[in-house]
Scaffold this active site. Structure first.
Site, PDB file in Angstrom:
ATOM      1  N   GLU A 101       0.839  -1.207   0.000  1.00  0.00           N
ATOM      2  CA  GLU A 101       0.000   0.000   0.000  1.00  0.00           C
ATOM      3  C   GLU A 101       0.871   1.253   0.000  1.00  0.00           C
ATOM      4  OE1 GLU A 101      -2.559   1.607  -0.339  1.00  0.00           O
ATOM      5  OE2 GLU A 101      -4.337   0.867   0.672  1.00  0.00           O
ATOM      6  N   ASP A 102       0.363   2.326  -0.574  1.00  0.00           N
ATOM      7  CA  ASP A 102       1.119   3.582  -0.535  1.00  0.00           C
ATOM      8  C   ASP A 102       1.041   4.216   0.855  1.00  0.00           C
ATOM      9  OD1 ASP A 102      -1.587   4.173  -0.780  1.00  0.00           O
ATOM     10  OD2 ASP A 102      -1.348   5.643  -2.376  1.00  0.00           O
ATOM     11  N   ASP A 105      -4.167   5.666   6.049  1.00  0.00           N
ATOM     12  CA  ASP A 105      -4.698   6.896   6.642  1.00  0.00           C
ATOM     13  C   ASP A 105      -5.716   6.490   7.714  1.00  0.00           C
ATOM     14  OD1 ASP A 105      -5.258   9.646   6.868  1.00  0.00           O
ATOM     15  OD2 ASP A 105      -6.729   9.608   5.267  1.00  0.00           O
ATOM     16  N   PHE A 154      -1.766  16.214   3.947  1.00  0.00           N
ATOM     17  CA  PHE A 154      -2.046  15.586   2.663  1.00  0.00           C
ATOM     18  C   PHE A 154      -0.742  15.565   1.856  1.00  0.00           C
ATOM     19  CE2 PHE A 154      -3.278  15.302  -1.762  1.00  0.00           C
ATOM     20  CZ  PHE A 154      -4.158  14.233  -1.721  1.00  0.00           C
ATOM     21  N   ARG A 167       1.927  12.374  -9.408  1.00  0.00           N
ATOM     22  CA  ARG A 167       2.391  11.018  -9.078  1.00  0.00           C
ATOM     23  C   ARG A 167       3.837  10.817  -9.521  1.00  0.00           C
ATOM     24  NH1 ARG A 167      -2.174   7.828  -7.698  1.00  0.00           N
ATOM     25  NH2 ARG A 167      -4.065   8.350  -8.823  1.00  0.00           N
TER      26      ARG A 167
HETATM   27  P1  5GP Z   1      -7.604   5.060   4.159  1.00  0.00           P
HETATM   28  O1  5GP Z   1      -8.626   4.078   3.697  1.00  0.00           O
HETATM   29  O2  5GP Z   1      -6.528   4.448   5.040  1.00  0.00           O
HETATM   30  O3  5GP Z   1      -8.234   6.265   4.800  1.00  0.00           O
HETATM   31  O4  5GP Z   1      -6.930   5.666   2.886  1.00  0.00           O
HETATM   32  C1  5GP Z   1      -6.126   4.931   2.095  1.00  0.00           C
HETATM   33  C2  5GP Z   1      -6.007   5.548   0.711  1.00  0.00           C
HETATM   34  O5  5GP Z   1      -6.353   6.927   0.682  1.00  0.00           O
HETATM   35  C3  5GP Z   1      -4.568   5.479   0.266  1.00  0.00           C
HETATM   36  O6  5GP Z   1      -4.283   4.251  -0.351  1.00  0.00           O
HETATM   37  C4  5GP Z   1      -4.471   6.671  -0.665  1.00  0.00           C
HETATM   38  O7  5GP Z   1      -4.902   6.291  -1.952  1.00  0.00           O
HETATM   39  C5  5GP Z   1      -5.444   7.669  -0.091  1.00  0.00           C
HETATM   40  N1  5GP Z   1      -4.761   8.658   0.763  1.00  0.00           N
HETATM   41  C6  5GP Z   1      -4.768   8.750   2.116  1.00  0.00           C
HETATM   42  N2  5GP Z   1      -4.045   9.776   2.557  1.00  0.00           N
HETATM   43  C7  5GP Z   1      -3.524  10.367   1.454  1.00  0.00           C
HETATM   44  C8  5GP Z   1      -2.655  11.492   1.248  1.00  0.00           C
HETATM   45  O8  5GP Z   1      -2.180  12.178   2.168  1.00  0.00           O
HETATM   46  N3  5GP Z   1      -2.340  11.767  -0.044  1.00  0.00           N
HETATM   47  C9  5GP Z   1      -2.823  11.047  -1.099  1.00  0.00           C
HETATM   48  N4  5GP Z   1      -2.437  11.420  -2.317  1.00  0.00           N
HETATM   49  N5  5GP Z   1      -3.645   9.993  -0.945  1.00  0.00           N
HETATM   50  C10 5GP Z   1      -3.985   9.657   0.323  1.00  0.00           C
END
Ligand code: 5GP
Length: 176
Positions: A101-102, A105, A154, A167
């Site tokens: 995963e990137d 959050d 962010f 990206r």
């Molecule tokens: P979660 O489900 O944990 O809230 O979010 C996961 C996904 O939200 C990540 O895989 C990513 O695609 C997106 N995301 C969460 N935080 C960020 C951020 O700070 N920047 C970007 N570009 N994407 C984010």
């Protein structure tokens, strides 16, 4: 026109910092998978660059596959709902799977993926995430291989988008 310009926010990870950490993660993954080759599952789109660098830092045979989930679209807040846009090509039963995963959050996406893939009975199911924002967590999720813990901002670059752009920045940055 030079587009490789960092934002002025608190989170700044250079190309060299990211590369050094990924080398360490690759060595750790190799060390932990002595008995069976790992099967790496890239979560598209955001993890594609991390995946590409991580697999090349693992000095042993690996297999890999790709899935896609809905992300924020062009918004900067999660909708709280996850949709599987593209499933894996290969079965994972009996494999040692690592989800790549990137960023974690709220944890909602990863929690969804862990449930989805656990049901397919892999031998083991681990998580590699380049970034984690622990202060934002809504669901507790395990991260076995973590690149960097960051504060709530962010971030974009190195695979992560800002309104679908950026990206291709070689570093990770944020805005104030
Ligand atoms: P979660 O489900 O944990 O809230 O979010 C996961 C996904 O939200 C990540 O895989 C990513 O695609 C997106 N995301 C969460 N935080 C960020 C951020 O700070 N920047 C970007 N570009 N994407 C984010």
């Amino acid at each position: 026109m030079n587009v490789f310009r960092p934002g002025n926010g608190k989170v700044q990870l250079s190309e060299a910092q990211i590369a050094a950490r990924i080398r360490e993660l690759g060595e750790q993954i190799k060390h932990d998978h002595a008995e069976q080759e790992p099967h790496l599952v890239c979560v598209l789109n955001g993890a594609f660059i991390f995946m590409a660098d991580l697999v090349r830092a693992i000095d042993m045979p690996v297999t890999m596959d790709f899935l896609a989930v809905s992300s924020y679209g062009n918004a900067q807040q999660s909708s709280g709902e996850v949709e599987l846009l593209k499933d894996l090509r290969m079965p994972i039963a009996g494999r040692q799977v690592i989800i790549v995963e990137d960023i974690v959050d709220t944890g909602i996406t990863l929690n969804y993926l862990l449930r989805l893939l656990e049901a397919r009975q892999p031998t083991s199911l681990k998580v590699a995430a380049l970034l984690s924002k622990p202060s934002r967590r809504k669901v507790e999720v395990p991260i076995h291989y973590l690149g960097f813990e960051i504060e709530d901002a962010f971030v974009y670059g190195y695979g992560l988008d800002r309104g679908q752009f950026d990206r291709n920045l070689p570093f990770i940055t944020s805005q104030a």
